[in-house]
Design an enzyme around this catalytic site. Structure first.
Site, PDB file in Angstrom:
ATOM      1  N   SER A  58       0.835  -1.211   0.000  1.00 51.99           N
ATOM      2  CA  SER A  58       0.000   0.000   0.000  1.00 51.99           C
ATOM      3  C   SER A  58       0.862   1.249   0.000  1.00 51.99           C
ATOM      4  CB  SER A  58      -0.905   0.043   1.231  1.00 51.99           C
ATOM      5  OG  SER A  58      -1.732  -1.083   1.292  1.00 51.99           O
TER       6      SER A  58
HETATM    7  N1  SAH Z   1      -0.759  -4.728   4.054  1.00 52.11           N
HETATM    8  C1  SAH Z   1      -0.022  -5.026   2.848  1.00 52.11           C
HETATM    9  C2  SAH Z   1      -0.790  -4.605   1.618  1.00 52.11           C
HETATM   10  C3  SAH Z   1      -1.137  -5.806   0.877  1.00 52.11           C
HETATM   11  S1  SAH Z   1      -2.255  -5.659  -0.469  1.00 52.11           S
HETATM   12  C4  SAH Z   1       1.359  -4.401   2.887  1.00 52.11           C
HETATM   13  O1  SAH Z   1       1.664  -3.669   3.839  1.00 52.11           O
HETATM   14  O2  SAH Z   1       2.153  -4.665   1.995  1.00 52.11           O
HETATM   15  C5  SAH Z   1      -3.552  -6.683   0.111  1.00 52.11           C
HETATM   16  C6  SAH Z   1      -3.204  -8.119   0.400  1.00 52.11           C
HETATM   17  O3  SAH Z   1      -4.410  -8.751   0.836  1.00 52.11           O
HETATM   18  C7  SAH Z   1      -2.728  -8.924  -0.810  1.00 52.11           C
HETATM   19  O4  SAH Z   1      -1.482  -9.487  -0.524  1.00 52.11           O
HETATM   20  C8  SAH Z   1      -3.804 -10.001  -0.968  1.00 52.11           C
HETATM   21  O5  SAH Z   1      -3.297 -11.252  -1.415  1.00 52.11           O
HETATM   22  C9  SAH Z   1      -4.377 -10.095   0.428  1.00 52.11           C
HETATM   23  N2  SAH Z   1      -5.727 -10.643   0.544  1.00 52.11           N
HETATM   24  C10 SAH Z   1      -6.797 -10.453  -0.267  1.00 52.11           C
HETATM   25  N3  SAH Z   1      -7.864 -11.118   0.202  1.00 52.11           N
HETATM   26  C11 SAH Z   1      -7.456 -11.744   1.345  1.00 52.11           C
HETATM   27  C12 SAH Z   1      -8.104 -12.618   2.286  1.00 52.11           C
HETATM   28  N4  SAH Z   1      -9.388 -12.974   2.167  1.00 52.11           N
HETATM   29  N5  SAH Z   1      -7.389 -13.061   3.335  1.00 52.11           N
HETATM   30  C13 SAH Z   1      -6.069 -12.721   3.492  1.00 52.11           C
HETATM   31  N6  SAH Z   1      -5.412 -11.930   2.626  1.00 52.11           N
HETATM   32  C14 SAH Z   1      -6.089 -11.447   1.569  1.00 52.11           C
END
Ligand code: SAH
Length: 218
Positions: free
Chosen positions: A65
């Site tokens: 993000s």
């Molecule tokens: N917080 C992260 C941002 C990741 S983007 C950071 O600091 O880098 C969002 C993430 O959510 C992705 O990696 C995606 O695979 C995950 N995601 C999407 N749906 C999900 C679910 N139901 N359970 C767990 N992770 C999920």
């Protein structure tokens, strides 16, 4: 210190000032952004862009993000050292590292196994103690509940009821849990905060819009 390390330090300090100017007023959040080496959470080829206020690809069509988004969501959690916080969507592990720097106990779930493994190893190599799990975060993490904060870092079509159920219920002078979640259709979500203010009672607030990758339940 190597010259490039000094350069990253300078850029990190500039990012903190940028976030302050964009309205991030929580000093604990700003201090954490000032401590986490974001260059280790992005692909080596993209390190030169690690301190720009932008989301970057981390593989599997997912992104780390934007720093502003991380700081805004963290600010809305209103956490204190010692709190228990659940993150849904570990991704790169950057948000977990920020929470860790703030002295909270972090639990984080990621649905892509490869991302989970990479983030888990990265966090542990950098010395962050975060409890991570591979799986569907929309069901929360019952065994570790209740939580003072739950932060969803992917866009949700609707608010999963299990997450609401896993918020701490206020008791004595211990505040109820807060769920920070971007809600809305693909690529256009409104940041929402739900706070458990009494057993069975939720207070909802809406903030401005953001763009997230989708929250996908298995
Ligand atoms: N917080 C992260 C941002 C990741 S983007 C950071 O600091 O880098 C969002 C993430 O959510 C992705 O990696 C995606 O695979 C995950 N995601 C999407 N749906 C999900 C679910 N139901 N359970 C767990 N992770 C999920």
């Amino acid at each position: 210190m190597r010259p490039y390390e000094r350069l990253y330090l300078r850029r990190r300090a500039a990012l903190v000032e940028h976030l302050r100017n964009r309205g991030i007023s929580d000093e604990a959040v700003l201090a954490a952004v000032g401590k986490v080496a974001r260059e280790y959470f992005v692909e080596p080829a993209l390190r030169g862009r690690a301190y720009k206020d932008e989301a970057l690809p981390i593989g599997l069509k997912q992104t780390i993000s934007q720093p502003y988004t991380v700081a805004f969501q963290t600010m809305l959690l209103e956490i204190q050292p010692g709190d228990r916080v659940l993150e849904i969507g570990t991704g790169s592990g950057y948000q977990s590292a920020i929470l860790s720097e703030m002295g909270v106990r972090v639990f984080s779930v990621e649905r892509h196994r490869a991302l989970h493994v990479r983030a888990r190893d990265r966090l542990s190599n950098l010395g962050y103690r975060v409890v991570t799990r591979h799986g569907d975060g929309t069901v929360g993490w019952t065994a570790c509940a209740p939580f003072d904060g739950i932060v969803v870092t992917a866009g949700a079509a609707q608010v999963p009821d299990s997450l609401i159920q896993q918020l701490r219920v206020p008791e004595g002078n211990r505040r109820g849990g807060r769920l920070v979640i971007p809600v809305g259709a693909h690529g256009d979500q409104i940041m929402c905060r739900y706070e458990c203010t009494a057993p069975g009672t939720l207070q909802k607030e809406r903030f401005h819009s953001f763009r997230f990758v989708p929250l996908i339940s298995n």
